[in-house]
Each structure stands twice: as C-alpha cells, then as structure tokens.
Design a protein around this motif. Structure first.
Motif, PDB file in Angstrom:
ATOM      1  N   UNK A 207       0.747  -0.779  -0.352  1.00  0.00           N
ATOM      2  CA  UNK A 207       0.122   0.103   0.399  1.00  0.00           C
ATOM      3  C   UNK A 207       1.072   1.144   0.131  1.00  0.00           C
ATOM      4  N   UNK A 208       2.073   0.968   0.911  1.00  0.00           N
ATOM      5  CA  UNK A 208       3.287   2.398   0.825  1.00  0.00           C
ATOM      6  C   UNK A 208       3.639   2.776  -0.595  1.00  0.00           C
ATOM      7  N   UNK A 209       3.420   1.732  -1.713  1.00  0.00           N
ATOM      8  CA  UNK A 209       4.378   1.442  -2.284  1.00  0.00           C
ATOM      9  C   UNK A 209       3.217   2.260  -3.671  1.00  0.00           C
ATOM     10  N   UNK A 210       1.870   1.330  -3.136  1.00  0.00           N
ATOM     11  CA  UNK A 210       1.004   2.318  -4.806  1.00  0.00           C
ATOM     12  C   UNK A 210       0.582   3.954  -4.451  1.00  0.00           C
ATOM     13  N   UNK A 211       1.008   4.003  -3.032  1.00  0.00           N
ATOM     14  CA  UNK A 211       0.831   5.466  -2.572  1.00  0.00           C
ATOM     15  C   UNK A 211       1.691   6.456  -3.088  1.00  0.00           C
ATOM     16  N   UNK A 212       3.134   5.725  -2.930  1.00  0.00           N
ATOM     17  CA  UNK A 212       3.868   6.722  -3.300  1.00  0.00           C
ATOM     18  C   UNK A 212       4.080   6.445  -4.956  1.00  0.00           C
ATOM     19  N   UNK A 213       3.869   5.902  -5.701  1.00  0.00           N
ATOM     20  CA  UNK A 213       3.646   5.906  -7.431  1.00  0.00           C
ATOM     21  C   UNK A 213       2.227   6.640  -7.200  1.00  0.00           C
ATOM     22  N   UNK A 214       1.161   7.101  -6.896  1.00  0.00           N
ATOM     23  CA  UNK A 214      -0.016   8.075  -7.041  1.00  0.00           C
ATOM     24  C   UNK A 214       0.687   9.269  -6.599  1.00  0.00           C
TER      25      UNK A 214
END
Length: 278
Positions: free
Chosen positions: A120-127
């Motif tokens: 979830x943290x990686x997806x948030x950084x991508x967003x």
C-alpha cells in the motif's frame, strides 16, 4: 438641518486569499510532464505535474511479489498447524512441536500484514508521482522545468508552484487598540453589536477609485483574539465577493467600517450660498 448621519472609520490594508497552497512533491524524482499553463485557473484534483513513475512502478511490483511470498508462507504454516492438531491426539509429535507450528503460522500472518502494508505504501508513492491541485484557484507559474530533479518528503521538498483562491476574497487590516476598546465598550453597552457576532457592512476603495461611490461592498468576518503588544493594534478581516476575479491578493485599499449613526445638525457651507445681486 437635523439628520441621522452614518459614521464610518477608515483603515488601510490589503486583500488576501481565503486559501493559498504551496504545491510541493511528496516523492523525489525527475519531472516528466507539466499539465498546466502558467496563470490559468485550475480545479481541485486537476493534474499539474508528473514525476517519472518508473522507479515507483518497479517498487510496486516488488511489493506485490513480497505479498505473494508471504501468502505462500501462510498457506504452508497453516497446513502444518492443522496437521499438528491431528498428530498431537495420537502423540505422534510433542506438544512443544505443535505449539511451534502455531507460532510459525502467527509469524507468517504478521509478515503477510507487513508485506501488504509495504504494498500500500508503494502504491501510494506511485500515486504521488501525479501531483494534483489540492484546491481550486489560480495557479502561479511553474517553478521547475521538465527534466529537473525534485526533492520530495515532509521537509525540504521542492516548491513546484502556488495556488490561491480568488472568490470570495479577504481584506485584512489593523485597527488601533483605542479603536478596539471603543468598539468593545459600544458592544458591552448594547449601543452597537460586536463584529464577532454581527457581520457589519464595510466598503473598500482601491487606489484608482476617486470616491466611495466606486467602492466594493463586503462584511466583517473576523477579529483577532489578541492585541499586538509591540504595534498596539489588533487585526481585523472582511470578506468580499469577487465573481469577476478582479480583486487580487496583495492589492492595497482603504476600508470603511460602519460604526453606527448619530443625530447631527448639518450646516450648509458658505461657498454653496449664492451672493445676493446688487
């Protein structure tokens, strides 16, 4: 002539936006695209910048792999724990070994939760590689060109641009301590309502407006909670409609604050009386 005359106090001040935001990236990287024109009006959620997303896409793929690995480990340890429940009934394994298998399952589940959080943290950084407008308003010029590296994070992040709201707009001014005490006493005695409880009418005249007939009408909406001991003033604020977006933050003006009315005796100036012809 005896007549009721309105009383106004005058102050100088400047217009300020209701909201102003410094747009800064939350992740570091190279600016890939700019999606706005300098000075245009943007809406909340509009895309402003794109930071190169490729490193963050790789991080998401790695996090997904860690989740899959953790899920497989949970499946294996879950099977071992289930078998241990049957084997312990036939004394095929010791109680200690059965407890160890249950512990391994708990550890595997905790590792899965950690892997899912990392995903979830990686997806948030991508967003966050897609920098969007946090508010609606007029955007300033872009401070960083395409190809430049920007620094993200909570501290030291690169300033990309700024956004200010324009409608409605505030006008901020400072009143003297003596004026505040006068207003407070009028409110205490009930002669005039306080600006904290009643939106008193105000007018603002810009530098090029010759008289108050060309002024802009608004109302009071805030009085500060303390007097500045160094300056001996208290900050006040009025709010104005700005449908045509003519008023800009930073514009200087003179404000008239309605205080009340008094019964006065008006006298015609002597220059307005025509001389008697001889």
């Amino acid at each position: 002539k005896a007549r009721s005359v309105p009383i106004w106090d005058e102050y100088t001040g400047r217009f300020e936006p209701l909201q102003q935001v410094e747009v800064r990236p939350r992740v570091s990287g190279a600016v890939d695209k700019i999606h706005f024109v300098d000075g245009q009006f943007v809406k909340q959620g509009d895309l402003l910048y794109v930071i190169d997303p490729r490193p963050f896409e790789i991080a998401v793929d790695m996090a997904k792999a860690d989740v899959a690995r953790a899920q497989a480990q949970v499946a294996v340890t879950s099977t071992d724990a289930t078998r241990a429940e049957h084997l312990i009934q036939t004394n095929a394994i010791t109680l200690r070994e059965a407890d160890q298998r249950k512990t391994n399952l708990s550890v595997a589940k905790a590792q899965q939760l950690g892997a899912e959080a990392a995903l979830r943290n990686a997806e948030l950084n991508l967003e966050w590689t897609r920098v969007r407008a946090p508010i609606s308003g007029r955007v300033s010029n872009h401070r960083v060109d395409v190809g430049n590296l920007v620094q993200g994070g909570q501290t030291g992040a690169t300033l990309l641009t700024t956004i200010v709201t324009l409608d409605p707009i505030h006008f901020t001014f400072d009143a003297s301590e003596a004026d505040y005490i006068r207003y407070a006493r009028l409110a205490t005695t009930g002669e005039q309502p306080s600006s904290r409880e009643f939106k008193k009418p105000v007018m603002v005249r810009l530098a090029d407006e010759p008289d108050w007939s060309h002024s802009h009408a608004g109302v009071m909406d805030f009085i500060d909670n303390r007097i500045d001991a160094r300056a001996g003033t208290i900050r006040g604020r009025a709010i104005f409609e700005n449908k045509n977006l003519f008023l800009l933050p930073g514009t200087f003006g003179r404000l008239r604050l309605f205080v009340g009315e008094i019964n006065a005796l008006l006298i015609r100036p002597s220059g307005a009386v025509s001389p008697i012809p001889k």
